[in-house]
Design a protein around this motif. Structure first.
Motif, PDB file in Angstrom:
ATOM      1  N   GLY A 362      36.904  11.690  49.206  1.00  0.00           N
ATOM      2  CA  GLY A 362      36.995  10.253  48.954  1.00  0.00           C
ATOM      3  C   GLY A 362      36.978   9.926  47.472  1.00  0.00           C
ATOM      4  N   ASN A 363      36.110  10.609  46.718  1.00  0.00           N
ATOM      5  CA  ASN A 363      36.036  10.349  45.281  1.00  0.00           C
ATOM      6  C   ASN A 363      37.329  10.732  44.565  1.00  0.00           C
ATOM      7  N   GLU A 364      37.934  11.846  45.008  1.00  0.00           N
ATOM      8  CA  GLU A 364      39.177  12.261  44.368  1.00  0.00           C
ATOM      9  C   GLU A 364      40.326  11.327  44.748  1.00  0.00           C
ATOM     10  N   GLN A 365      40.316  10.828  45.972  1.00  0.00           N
ATOM     11  CA  GLN A 365      41.315   9.824  46.358  1.00  0.00           C
ATOM     12  C   GLN A 365      41.230   8.615  45.424  1.00  0.00           C
ATOM     13  N   THR A 366      40.013   8.172  45.158  1.00  0.00           N
ATOM     14  CA  THR A 366      39.808   7.023  44.262  1.00  0.00           C
ATOM     15  C   THR A 366      40.347   7.318  42.870  1.00  0.00           C
ATOM     16  N   GLU A 367      40.069   8.518  42.384  1.00  0.00           N
ATOM     17  CA  GLU A 367      40.528   8.899  41.038  1.00  0.00           C
ATOM     18  C   GLU A 367      42.047   9.017  40.982  1.00  0.00           C
ATOM     19  N   ILE A 368      42.644   9.564  42.039  1.00  0.00           N
ATOM     20  CA  ILE A 368      44.108   9.683  42.090  1.00  0.00           C
ATOM     21  C   ILE A 368      44.746   8.298  42.047  1.00  0.00           C
ATOM     22  N   VAL A 369      44.247   7.391  42.871  1.00  0.00           N
ATOM     23  CA  VAL A 369      44.800   6.027  42.907  1.00  0.00           C
ATOM     24  C   VAL A 369      44.649   5.361  41.540  1.00  0.00           C
ATOM     25  N   ARG A 370      43.492   5.548  40.914  1.00  0.00           N
ATOM     26  CA  ARG A 370      43.243   4.930  39.603  1.00  0.00           C
ATOM     27  C   ARG A 370      44.243   5.452  38.567  1.00  0.00           C
ATOM     28  N   ARG A 371      44.441   6.762  38.559  1.00  0.00           N
ATOM     29  CA  ARG A 371      45.351   7.355  37.567  1.00  0.00           C
ATOM     30  C   ARG A 371      46.808   6.957  37.817  1.00  0.00           C
ATOM     31  N   VAL A 372      47.203   6.953  39.079  1.00  0.00           N
ATOM     32  CA  VAL A 372      48.573   6.558  39.399  1.00  0.00           C
ATOM     33  C   VAL A 372      48.801   5.100  39.012  1.00  0.00           C
ATOM     34  N   ASP A 373      47.845   4.230  39.347  1.00  0.00           N
ATOM     35  CA  ASP A 373      47.970   2.815  38.987  1.00  0.00           C
ATOM     36  C   ASP A 373      48.131   2.648  37.482  1.00  0.00           C
ATOM     37  N   GLN A 374      47.346   3.413  36.746  1.00  0.00           N
ATOM     38  CA  GLN A 374      47.374   3.327  35.288  1.00  0.00           C
ATOM     39  C   GLN A 374      48.726   3.777  34.737  1.00  0.00           C
ATOM     40  N   LEU A 375      49.229   4.893  35.256  1.00  0.00           N
ATOM     41  CA  LEU A 375      50.526   5.421  34.786  1.00  0.00           C
ATOM     42  C   LEU A 375      51.688   4.528  35.219  1.00  0.00           C
ATOM     43  N   PHE A 376      51.616   4.021  36.454  1.00  0.00           N
ATOM     44  CA  PHE A 376      52.666   3.124  36.937  1.00  0.00           C
ATOM     45  C   PHE A 376      52.667   1.810  36.163  1.00  0.00           C
ATOM     46  N   ALA A 377      51.471   1.325  35.832  1.00  0.00           N
ATOM     47  CA  ALA A 377      51.386   0.082  35.055  1.00  0.00           C
ATOM     48  C   ALA A 377      52.021   0.273  33.682  1.00  0.00           C
ATOM     49  N   HIS A 378      51.811   1.464  33.109  1.00  0.00           N
ATOM     50  CA  HIS A 378      52.428   1.776  31.812  1.00  0.00           C
ATOM     51  C   HIS A 378      53.959   1.792  31.952  1.00  0.00           C
ATOM     52  N   ALA A 379      54.450   2.420  33.039  1.00  0.00           N
ATOM     53  CA  ALA A 379      55.892   2.458  33.283  1.00  0.00           C
ATOM     54  C   ALA A 379      56.441   1.053  33.516  1.00  0.00           C
TER      55      ALA A 379
END
Length: 448
Positions: A362-379
């Motif tokens: 669960g914690n890694e799922q949260t971290e994955i979503v956070r990182r993807v959101d951050q990278l997608f927001a940059h894109a």
């Protein structure tokens, strides 16, 4: 159009006094033989033919349909009957007139109610400022250089969205394979993931400590009910969620139909709540993109129709992770593998529930979503900047043309070359010469 602010050495006149728009000729597609000479319609080149109608370079102007669009042919060509063409320039540079016609608001002169079109007399009445011949050549050269730079810039900008698309795909691939959080996880051991594929031998790897399970064990998969056609209405309060609604990342209200309100009690198992994650099961994947979307927060509670699936998760974090996972390569491989080989490819809910899933903690799922959101927001920010830049570049072309036909690009040139804009080289002399030549041509036509 800036005519009043033109240099005093230019001559104010009308387009019809300088240019003759000649009607193109019908050449049905079945007659075109695909040989040698370009065939032009109102929106550009539409084929080739072995014999040209016009035996010199010329300009093509849309008359019907894409009216007012201007194209240039450097070789003999065949303009069809949805166009006008210009093939006589009286010694003037063809590219100058290509740019002049592009600058005029020809695509705003429609007065037809059925088929949009450009009336020739409306075009002829457009006021223009005619420069001397030598200055026309300088203007055309400058515009060639400047607008080529604009087109190069535009081409580079237009490539960026594709680069960003590949970037997002790479981020997704890294996210669901564990590569994105490898450093965060502190472990780099991987194992192969047996997907049980029948049509592909592709091998997928996932982190050793991720749990291998089935989709139905990870979340609840609900496929829609086969409501009868006579149960639907065109108005109502309970939307029927159909496959046409579920698109690529977005919910679209296409020919929305409704079901009776009391069905929300009778068919409660199939209710669709705002924020639910949905998937189309008929033709679920095209262009390597899965039809998955969220049911909009702003919509009323709906009911799930057949050939659509919804997913119930333990928490919002898991829903966000699966939204990424559904676009992963290994999930789409399973979709391709289980699609029925029919005109309307279908994905069986039974097969969907058996799809293999590799789940992080669960914690890694949260971290994955956070990182993807951050990278997608940059894109997304880059894409917004690119779109803004493209808008400015598109406006820049018209701005450069405006400067050219106000004489601003050649202001210094006129100061340096007074002899090339006066006397027999003046715009006045050029206009008289054009009118005399046109009169001679008209007289010869009458005699023949």
């Amino acid at each position: 159009m800036g005519v009043s602010s033109a240099p005093c050495s230019w001559r104010i006149t009308t387009l019809g006094s300088v240019v003759e728009l000649t009607y193109g000729k019908s050449l049905p597609a079945k007659v075109r033989d695909g040989e040698l000479f370009p065939v032009f319609g109102s929106n550009g080149e539409v084929g080739k033919h072995s014999s040209p109608l016009v035996k010199t370079p010329g300009l093509i102007i849309g008359r019907k349909g894409s009216f007012g669009e201007v194209h240039i042919s450097e070789n003999p060509f065949f303009p069809i009957d949805t166009t006008y063409y210009v093939d006589k320039f009286y010694g003037q540079p063809i590219r100058y007139w290509f740019y002049q016609l592009r600058y005029l608001p020809l695509n705003q002169l429609n007065r037809a109610t059925a088929i949009p079109g450009l009336n020739r007399e409306d075009a002829y009445s457009q006021e223009i400022a005619l420069p001397p011949l030598a200055e026309q050549k300088v203007i055309a050269d400058k515009l060639d250089t400047l607008l080529a730079q604009v087109e190069n810039t535009k081409a580079r900008l237009e490539r960026i969205p594709q680069i960003l698309k590949r970037f997002r795909q790479s981020v997704l691939a890294a996210a669901v394979s564990g590569r994105l959080t490898e450093e965060w996880r502190g472990k780099s051991e991987y194992k192969s993931l047996d997907l049980g594929l029948e049509k592909s031998g592709e091998v997928i790897f996932c982190p050793e400590d991720w749990q291998m399970t089935t989709l139905t064990e990870a979340c609840k998969v609900i496929s829609g009910n086969a409501f009868k056609s006579n149960e639907f209405t065109d108005v109502g309060a309970t939307p029927a969620i159909k496959i046409s609604n579920v698109q690529y990342g977005s919910f679209e209200k296409k020919n929305q139909q409704y079901l009776p309100r009391e069905y929300l009690t009778t068919y409660k198992r199939f209710e669709v709540l705002p924020g639910d994650l949905l998937m189309a099961l008929t033709r679920p994947i095209t262009n390597d993109t899965l039809k998955v979307c969220r049911y909009p927060i702003s919509e009323a509670v709906g009911l799930l129709n057949q050939r659509v699936a919804k997913f119930v998760f333990h928490n919002e974090r898991q829903k966000e992770f699966f939204e990424l996972l559904f676009q992963s390569n290994y999930f789409k491989l399973q979709v391709y593998d289980k699609l029925s080989e029919t005109l309307q490819p279908n994905l069986s809910p039974v097969n969907l529930k058996k799809f293999i899933i590799s789940l992080p903690s669960g914690n890694e799922q949260t971290e994955i979503v956070r990182r993807v959101d951050q990278l997608f927001a940059h894109a997304d920010r880059i894409e917004q900047q690119v779109n803004s830049a493209l808008t400015r570049v598109n406006n820049l072309t018209q701005s450069i043309l405006a400067k050219a036909f106000r004489g601003e690009l050649t202001k210094q040139w006129r100061k340096d070359n007074p002899d090339l804009i006066s006397g027999e080289n003046s715009a006045e002399a050029l206009l008289k010469s054009i009118k005399a030549e046109r009169a001679r041509s008209a007289s010869m036509k009458r005699r023949s």
